[in-house]
Design a protein around this motif. Sequence first.
Motif, PDB file in Angstrom:
ATOM      1  N   MET A 292       0.841  -1.192   0.000  1.00 51.56           N
ATOM      2  CA  MET A 292       0.000   0.000   0.000  1.00 51.56           C
ATOM      3  C   MET A 292       0.879   1.246   0.000  1.00 51.56           C
ATOM      4  SD  MET A 292      -2.903   1.165   2.793  1.00 51.56           S
ATOM      5  CE  MET A 292      -1.730   1.238   4.155  1.00 51.56           C
ATOM      6  N   THR A 293       0.604   2.155  -0.911  1.00 54.32           N
ATOM      7  CA  THR A 293       1.327   3.416  -0.970  1.00 54.32           C
ATOM      8  C   THR A 293       0.632   4.431  -0.081  1.00 54.32           C
ATOM      9  OG1 THR A 293       2.018   2.994  -3.243  1.00 54.32           O
ATOM     10  CG2 THR A 293       2.158   5.265  -2.444  1.00 54.32           C
ATOM     11  N   LEU A 294       1.398   5.029   0.821  1.00 50.42           N
ATOM     12  CA  LEU A 294       0.843   5.977   1.767  1.00 50.42           C
ATOM     13  C   LEU A 294       1.011   7.404   1.276  1.00 50.42           C
ATOM     14  CD1 LEU A 294       2.334   4.457   5.052  1.00 50.42           C
ATOM     15  CD2 LEU A 294       0.026   4.143   4.169  1.00 50.42           C
ATOM     16  N   SER A 295      -0.017   8.220   1.519  1.00 49.32           N
ATOM     17  CA  SER A 295       0.082   9.636   1.164  1.00 49.32           C
ATOM     18  C   SER A 295      -0.305  10.557   2.321  1.00 49.32           C
ATOM     19  CB  SER A 295      -0.816   9.950  -0.035  1.00 49.32           C
ATOM     20  OG  SER A 295      -2.178   9.669   0.276  1.00 49.32           O
ATOM     21  N   GLU A 296      -0.988  10.010   3.352  1.00 49.27           N
ATOM     22  CA  GLU A 296      -1.413  10.809   4.503  1.00 49.27           C
ATOM     23  C   GLU A 296      -1.226   9.984   5.771  1.00 49.27           C
ATOM     24  OE1 GLU A 296      -4.958  13.785   3.336  1.00 49.27           O
ATOM     25  OE2 GLU A 296      -5.510  11.667   3.236  1.00 49.27           O
ATOM     26  N   VAL A 297      -0.137  10.227   6.471  1.00 50.01           N
ATOM     27  CA  VAL A 297       0.116   9.514   7.720  1.00 50.01           C
ATOM     28  C   VAL A 297      -0.148  10.456   8.888  1.00 50.01           C
ATOM     29  CG1 VAL A 297       1.834   8.384   9.184  1.00 50.01           C
ATOM     30  CG2 VAL A 297       1.783   7.920   6.727  1.00 50.01           C
ATOM     31  N   VAL A 298      -0.906   9.960   9.857  1.00 50.58           N
ATOM     32  CA  VAL A 298      -1.202  10.710  11.077  1.00 50.58           C
ATOM     33  C   VAL A 298      -0.587   9.965  12.256  1.00 50.58           C
ATOM     34  CG1 VAL A 298      -3.029  11.461  12.648  1.00 50.58           C
ATOM     35  CG2 VAL A 298      -3.301  11.758  10.178  1.00 50.58           C
ATOM     36  N   VAL A 299       0.108  10.700  13.114  1.00 48.08           N
ATOM     37  CA  VAL A 299       0.668  10.159  14.347  1.00 48.08           C
ATOM     38  C   VAL A 299      -0.083  10.808  15.501  1.00 48.08           C
ATOM     39  CG1 VAL A 299       2.725   9.890  15.775  1.00 48.08           C
ATOM     40  CG2 VAL A 299       2.929   9.919  13.264  1.00 48.08           C
ATOM     41  N   VAL A 300      -0.785   9.989  16.296  1.00 48.32           N
ATOM     42  CA  VAL A 300      -1.514  10.515  17.454  1.00 48.32           C
ATOM     43  C   VAL A 300      -0.664  10.242  18.688  1.00 48.32           C
ATOM     44  CG1 VAL A 300      -3.653  10.512  18.769  1.00 48.32           C
ATOM     45  CG2 VAL A 300      -3.704  10.033  16.315  1.00 48.32           C
TER      46      VAL A 300
ATOM     47  N   GLY B 206     -13.749   4.907   7.801  1.00 46.23           N
ATOM     48  CA  GLY B 206     -13.664   6.197   7.131  1.00 46.23           C
ATOM     49  C   GLY B 206     -12.279   6.803   7.145  1.00 46.23           C
ATOM     50  N   ARG B 207     -11.348   6.179   7.889  1.00 50.85           N
ATOM     51  CA  ARG B 207      -9.954   6.613   7.979  1.00 50.85           C
ATOM     52  C   ARG B 207      -9.833   8.069   8.429  1.00 50.85           C
ATOM     53  NH1 ARG B 207      -7.853   1.765   8.287  1.00 50.85           N
ATOM     54  NH2 ARG B 207      -5.869   2.041   7.219  1.00 50.85           N
ATOM     55  N   THR B 208     -10.466   8.389   9.552  1.00 55.53           N
ATOM     56  CA  THR B 208     -10.340   9.720  10.132  1.00 55.53           C
ATOM     57  C   THR B 208     -10.168   9.621  11.637  1.00 55.53           C
ATOM     58  OG1 THR B 208     -12.740  10.005  10.385  1.00 55.53           O
ATOM     59  CG2 THR B 208     -11.732  10.850   8.346  1.00 55.53           C
ATOM     60  N   VAL B 209      -9.434  10.594  12.209  1.00 52.84           N
ATOM     61  CA  VAL B 209      -9.291  10.783  13.645  1.00 52.84           C
ATOM     62  C   VAL B 209     -10.143  11.985  14.037  1.00 52.84           C
ATOM     63  CG1 VAL B 209      -7.712  11.343  15.521  1.00 52.84           C
ATOM     64  CG2 VAL B 209      -6.958   9.823  13.676  1.00 52.84           C
ATOM     65  N   ALA B 210     -11.000  11.800  15.042  1.00 52.66           N
ATOM     66  CA  ALA B 210     -11.843  12.892  15.524  1.00 52.66           C
ATOM     67  C   ALA B 210     -11.150  13.596  16.677  1.00 52.66           C
ATOM     68  CB  ALA B 210     -13.196  12.360  15.967  1.00 52.66           C
TER      69      ALA B 210
ATOM     70  N   ASP C 211      -4.333   7.630   5.698  1.00 48.57           N
ATOM     71  CA  ASP C 211      -4.310   6.279   5.148  1.00 48.57           C
ATOM     72  C   ASP C 211      -3.297   5.406   5.882  1.00 48.57           C
ATOM     73  OD1 ASP C 211      -1.931   7.258   4.038  1.00 48.57           O
ATOM     74  OD2 ASP C 211      -2.778   7.457   2.029  1.00 48.57           O
ATOM     75  N   GLY C 212      -2.517   6.015   6.769  1.00 45.43           N
ATOM     76  CA  GLY C 212      -1.650   5.301   7.689  1.00 45.43           C
ATOM     77  C   GLY C 212      -1.698   5.988   9.042  1.00 45.43           C
ATOM     78  N   LEU C 213      -1.810   5.210  10.118  1.00 43.45           N
ATOM     79  CA  LEU C 213      -1.982   5.785  11.449  1.00 43.45           C
ATOM     80  C   LEU C 213      -1.018   5.142  12.439  1.00 43.45           C
ATOM     81  CD1 LEU C 213      -3.696   7.563  13.447  1.00 43.45           C
ATOM     82  CD2 LEU C 213      -5.138   5.541  13.783  1.00 43.45           C
TER      83      LEU C 213
ATOM     84  N   ALA D 119      -4.366  -3.211  13.029  1.00 53.01           N
ATOM     85  CA  ALA D 119      -5.278  -3.393  11.898  1.00 53.01           C
ATOM     86  C   ALA D 119      -4.518  -2.928  10.663  1.00 53.01           C
ATOM     87  CB  ALA D 119      -6.563  -2.591  12.088  1.00 53.01           C
ATOM     88  N   PRO D 120      -4.967  -3.298   9.477  1.00 56.16           N
ATOM     89  CA  PRO D 120      -4.249  -2.844   8.282  1.00 56.16           C
ATOM     90  C   PRO D 120      -4.069  -1.330   8.263  1.00 56.16           C
ATOM     91  CG  PRO D 120      -5.837  -4.529   7.689  1.00 56.16           C
ATOM     92  CD  PRO D 120      -6.091  -4.206   9.142  1.00 56.16           C
TER      93      PRO D 120
END
Length: 396
Positions: free
Chosen positions: A1-9, A89-93, A103-105, A268-269
Amino acid sequence: MTLSEVVVVGASAAGLTAAETLRREGYTGRLTLIGEERYLPYDRPPLSKQVLKGEWEPERLALRTSAALDDLDAEWLLGREAVGLDVAGRTVALADGSRVAFDGLVVATGVRPRRLPFAHDLTGVHVLRDLDDALALRDALRSAGSVTVVGAGFLGAEAAAVARELGCSVSLVDPLEAPMVRQLGSAVAARVAALHTAHGVDVRCDTGVVGFSENRGRVAGVRLGDGSELAAEVVLVAIGSVPAVDWLRDSGLPVGDGLLCDAFCEAAPGIVAAGDVASWLHPDHGRIRVEHRMNATEQGMAAARTLLGRRQPFAPVPYFWTDQYDVKIQAYGRPSADADFTVVDGDPDQGPFAAVYAQDGRTTAAVTWNMPRQARALRAQVLEREPWPRPAVAHA
């Protein structure tokens, strides 16, 4: 999987290391770090030692220079709490009602201090987890005559040592038999108790806290299960921590004692975890969760590599240390109470020493007391799970 939006919480050591690893290993997409605290990443171990004692000011805690953080080319959302996760939905609230797409967390939210079911509304009752906690407690200790520390694990024992060095009258309370017995076993824990007693700390083990007394909304004393009461102008509650996973409970991700991951730190994936919040399958130790600084760094790197598709089982030799008075205790592996304990160098009753723990004929952990060189040497024995006792050398 190619990542374009990685979020680090989680914008502390584990989250920062994951972000740096992503960039270093070729990720060029959007990178967002979300942190509940308003501060840029800082080091936490000094909070209970150098900061609490007044030797360091907050700016010395910075994990990276501003230039290094700029090089990450990341968006920083600080002072913003994550309150929910939509996996499909691949979102962090966030608490302010906004959502951040990914798309990567990387989940690196750490832990929260465990609290007593009473008395935290009283002035003078503290917990110690973040920088603001440390600064508030430091201010309180400057004018405190009597201090009670509830909980004699790493944090409680370190804070008790600092309070004593600052001239406070200190009591250290724990329902277990000795300070740090869960982490180090009974033999070394007894030495820790003797260390604190020698420095004038009133060590009260084998009893718990049943209540506090107060005077006009301020703590005045701590009532113990054995019927005694300790005077206390300041109380630190250091009874452990709980993984910061409440924001994940409706996400469908596996949550227990932390975010449950596989051997590759994946929950999870496209979703990985690192640091204190991560519970993963260690090849040697089974499912574990480790709350120590070195693990945060190592697991941050491992989780980032899994996100990039470079999967390897995360199998570190757990390492932790603690500084109390003029003593540095270092440990590799996972010491356990039911392991065979053998001193291999020095004398626990007189000064520095080194010891190993063994189970089923194999070295599983090692601990040293003011012996850093021996600690490094013993790490190799733990890593290789060398036979113990060592086989006798045959002579011709």
